[in-house]
Structure formats: C-alpha cells, structure tokens
Scaffold this motif. Structure first.
Motif, PDB file in Angstrom:
ATOM      1  N   THR A 188       0.851  -1.186   0.000  1.00 36.98           N
ATOM      2  CA  THR A 188       0.000   0.000   0.000  1.00 36.98           C
ATOM      3  C   THR A 188       0.889   1.239   0.000  1.00 36.98           C
ATOM      4  N   LEU A 189       0.755   2.039  -1.039  1.00 38.90           N
ATOM      5  CA  LEU A 189       1.528   3.273  -1.181  1.00 38.90           C
ATOM      6  C   LEU A 189       0.701   4.457  -0.701  1.00 38.90           C
ATOM      7  N   ALA A 210      -3.177   2.317  -3.847  1.00 39.08           N
ATOM      8  CA  ALA A 210      -2.566   3.635  -4.008  1.00 39.08           C
ATOM      9  C   ALA A 210      -3.432   4.679  -3.314  1.00 39.08           C
ATOM     10  N   LEU A 211      -2.957   5.179  -2.184  1.00 38.12           N
ATOM     11  CA  LEU A 211      -3.643   6.225  -1.438  1.00 38.12           C
ATOM     12  C   LEU A 211      -2.955   7.562  -1.720  1.00 38.12           C
ATOM     13  N   GLY A 251      -7.158   4.628  -7.767  1.00 35.15           N
ATOM     14  CA  GLY A 251      -6.537   5.224  -6.588  1.00 35.15           C
ATOM     15  C   GLY A 251      -7.584   5.711  -5.603  1.00 35.15           C
ATOM     16  N   GLU A 252      -7.135   6.032  -4.400  1.00 37.98           N
ATOM     17  CA  GLU A 252      -8.053   6.463  -3.345  1.00 37.98           C
ATOM     18  C   GLU A 252      -7.592   7.803  -2.780  1.00 37.98           C
ATOM     19  N   LEU A 260      -3.778   7.220   9.692  1.00 35.73           N
ATOM     20  CA  LEU A 260      -4.017   6.656   8.356  1.00 35.73           C
ATOM     21  C   LEU A 260      -3.029   5.529   8.050  1.00 35.73           C
ATOM     22  N   ILE A 261      -1.748   5.760   8.322  1.00 35.45           N
ATOM     23  CA  ILE A 261      -0.713   4.768   8.033  1.00 35.45           C
ATOM     24  C   ILE A 261      -0.978   3.472   8.793  1.00 35.45           C
TER      25      ILE A 261
END
Length: 388
Positions: free
Chosen positions: A8-9, A39-40, A57-58, A82-83
């Motif tokens: 997850t980026l 992809a965030l 993407g989000e 978030l992380i």
C-alpha cells in the motif's frame, strides 16, 4: 516490476488541480494499482481527483497543503492514524509543506519515507534551507532531471548514493497523435474562437498564468513582430490563473495596449491538451526561472510539434536546439521575437521534420512507463534496505 504482497503506497501531495507533480502522482498511483497494490493519496483534492478514482486510486481528503505549524502538527496525527489503519507500506512526499508531517508520521510508525524533488527551491536564509531540506531526510531522494539532481547535491551536500534521477513521464497512450480525431481539434478550435479557415501559424503557450511562465515576455515579443508587419501568427495562452487575477488582468491590459487582441489570446484551462498540441503548429516555454524538468516542453514533442524554450533548467535536457526545436535567451523579448520569426519562416516540411525528431526522442526517453517502472524500482530498493 512486482510489488511486495499487500503493498500500500501513500503519496502526499498538496492538491490535485493541475501540474507536473500532480500528474506524476496520478501516473504512479495507476501503475501501483495495475501491479496489484493499493494507491492512497493524501491531498486537499482538486479537478484531477476524478481521474485518480477512475484509475483505482483512493483520495484521502486532508489539508496537507497548509503551512501553518498547528495544521501541520494535526496533519501528522492524521497521517499516523491513516498509516496504521490502512497498513501503509511506504510514504512518498511530493512537496515540502506535506513532507514535514509525512516525515514525522513515517518515523513514528516505522515506515520508509522518500520524496521527489519536483522543483528548484530558493533558500535565502538558514531557516528556509532547513525547511527545504525535509525533502532529503528520507531513505532516498528522487530528482526529476539531472539539473534538479545537481542542484540538490550542491544545496544540501547529499551523498550521490541517496539520490536518483527519474525524469517525468508522458502517457504515450493519451498523448498519441494517431488518437486525435479531426472533430476533437475542430471543437477545441471553435471554443477558442479560431475559424476553420484561419491559416495563421498557431503557437501554444501551455501553463498556468503566472509571471514566471513568461506570458508578458511573449506579449512584448508579439508586439515587436507586429511592428515589423508580421501578422501571420496567433499565440494562445492555455492555462488558468489559479487565483492570480491581478496578473491575468495585467496580461490582458498588455495585450490590449499593444493592439494584439486578434493575435494573442488567453483561452483558459484546457482539459484536452493532446488536441491542443495537434491544433497548434508549435509550442513555446518562455519561463523566466528554470524549470526543474518542464513537462510542457516534452508533451508537445511527443505530439510531433517543435518547441521554443528558454535556454535554462531541465528543458536544456529535453529540447535539442536546432533538431527538435529552438532554445532562446531567457527574458530577452527581442531574441524571442527573432526565435518566433525563425519558426514562422521555417517551411511546414522543416517544422514537421523537427516534430518527428522530437517525437522519436521523447517517446524513447520520457514515457510514463519508464518513469513508473523506475519509481517502483526505487520503492523496492528502499523497502529491501529497510528489511536488511
């Protein structure tokens, strides 16, 4: 390139309105999704957010554009949450203001952090140099050109091992001359007030309306051309003012004062830049300060159009003087008038040959695939180093 399982980026970008950093954010997000990852993008959003979602993407709405220390501290807390919640594998910052809370969050959560140097940041005080240096405090720095790489190494004394050059990429599927049908060009021409019988050479200046992009320089160059009885051109400024209404008004006054209303036009933001490049005969990039890369010099070449650009910064790597376009002295209206006249006097065959040379070179060196592949290789390098 394969990604680690459950990759997850998180990219942290101030906004998604328009620009090279924003486009690179979307390009990398799309590549990560296609490779099986998530992809965030933490950003306050903008007109490009719909494209991010369409590519899988989000968007995580967050005021990461803010420079207020209290808001930045709050952003760090938001990013930490978030992380951890989304099990982010790696944090990639693309601007200084969001890089500060992103770095704090990455360190607290133990995630690898890297940043892309998208611009050349001035530093007249030690405090500003410290503020800029946040972009170099991660495991790796990505520079978008060799010009940027040299600047970062000189400015921050960075170990060459910790910096890699990855030029911005152009989506060769979107920017493909064969995909631009005549009706798209005709519709754009009509919206810009250009008749089907307008045989003037059409010159495009793509970019937001801001003083450093050189619109006023081009108005003066056009005035000099008109004074020499040249009226065989029309110059189009394609870009919005992004709130710089005072400068936009200044440009309009200069156009009117020079009697150039029929020859120089502000056409506003353009959503169909591939068609814009095909509508025009050549593009210009008269920047007054060096571009770190200058996507606006590469995109028209990919579309088969020659370019006139200021002879400084990253564009000296992407425009080959006399082969794919011309380089002109920075800020010199007389020299720019002469450069435009040279392009106007070149035959259609000569301009077509230069455009073909530019397309061949640019598609080989600056594809979005090459950029995203190199970026994901950088991710793998950082993750593997952390694992060791």
């Amino acid at each position: 390139m394969s990604l680690p399982p459950d990759f997850t980026l998180l990219q942290v970008t101030p906004e998604l309105e328009t620009g090279g950093a924003e486009q690179s954010t979307l390009d990398v997000a799309r590549a990560v999704v296609r490779a099986g990852g998530r992809a965030l993008v933490a950003s306050r959003g903008g007109r490009m957010a719909a494209r991010l979602a369409a590519d899988g993407g989000e968007l995580i709405p967050m005021p990461v554009h803010a420079k207020n220390p209290l808001v930045m501290a709050a952003n760090a807390a938001r990013l930490i949450d978030l992380i951890r919640r989304e099990r982010v594998s790696l944090v990639h910052a693309r601007s200084r203001a969001p890089a500060h809370p992103a770095l704090w969050a990455a360190r607290i959560t133990g995630r690898p952090f890297l940043a892309t140097y998208h611009g050349i940041y001035a530093a007249r005080t030690p405090l500003k140099r410290w503020y800029n240096a946040v972009m170099t405090r991660g495991a790796l720095v990505i520079a978008n050109s060799d010009y940027t790489r040299d600047h970062v190494m000189a400015e921050h004394g960075l170990d060459p091992v910790r910096i890699v050059t990855i030029p911005r990429g152009v989506d060769l599927e979107r920017f493909n001359p064969d995909h631009i049908k005549p009706d798209r060009i005709a519709a754009l021409a009509a919206s810009w007030g250009l008749g089907s019988g307008d045989t003037r050479t059409k010159i495009l200046l793509p970019g937001r309306l801001t003083r450093i992009k050189g619109q006023l320089l081009i108005v003066e160059a056009a005035r000099r051309l008109a004074a020499s009885s040249r009226h065989d051109f029309v110059i189009l400024f394609a870009g919005d003012d992004q709130g710089r209404t005072g400068y936009a008004a200044e440009v309009r006054r200069a156009i009117a004062a020079a009697g150039l209303d029929a020859s120089v036009r502000i056409v506003g933001h353009c959503d169909d830049m591939p068609a814009a490049y095909r509508l025009c005969d050549l593009a210009i990039l008269p920047t007054l300060v060096p571009e770190s890369f200058g996507r606006a010099a590469v995109e028209p070449q990919v579309m088969g159009r020659p370019v006139i650009a200021s002879a400084h910064g990253g564009v000296t790597e992407t425009v080959v003087d006399g082969e794919t376009g011309w380089l002109a002295p920075v800020g010199d209206a007389e020299a720019w008038a002469a450069a435009i006249a040279r392009a106007l006097d070149a035959s259609p065959e000569v301009r077509a040959a230069m455009g073909a040379a530019g397309r061949l070179r640019s598609t080989r060196l600056y594809s979005v695939e090459a950029m995203t592949e190199a970026t994901m290789a950088a991710y793998a390098r950082v993750i593997e180093a952390r694992a060791r």
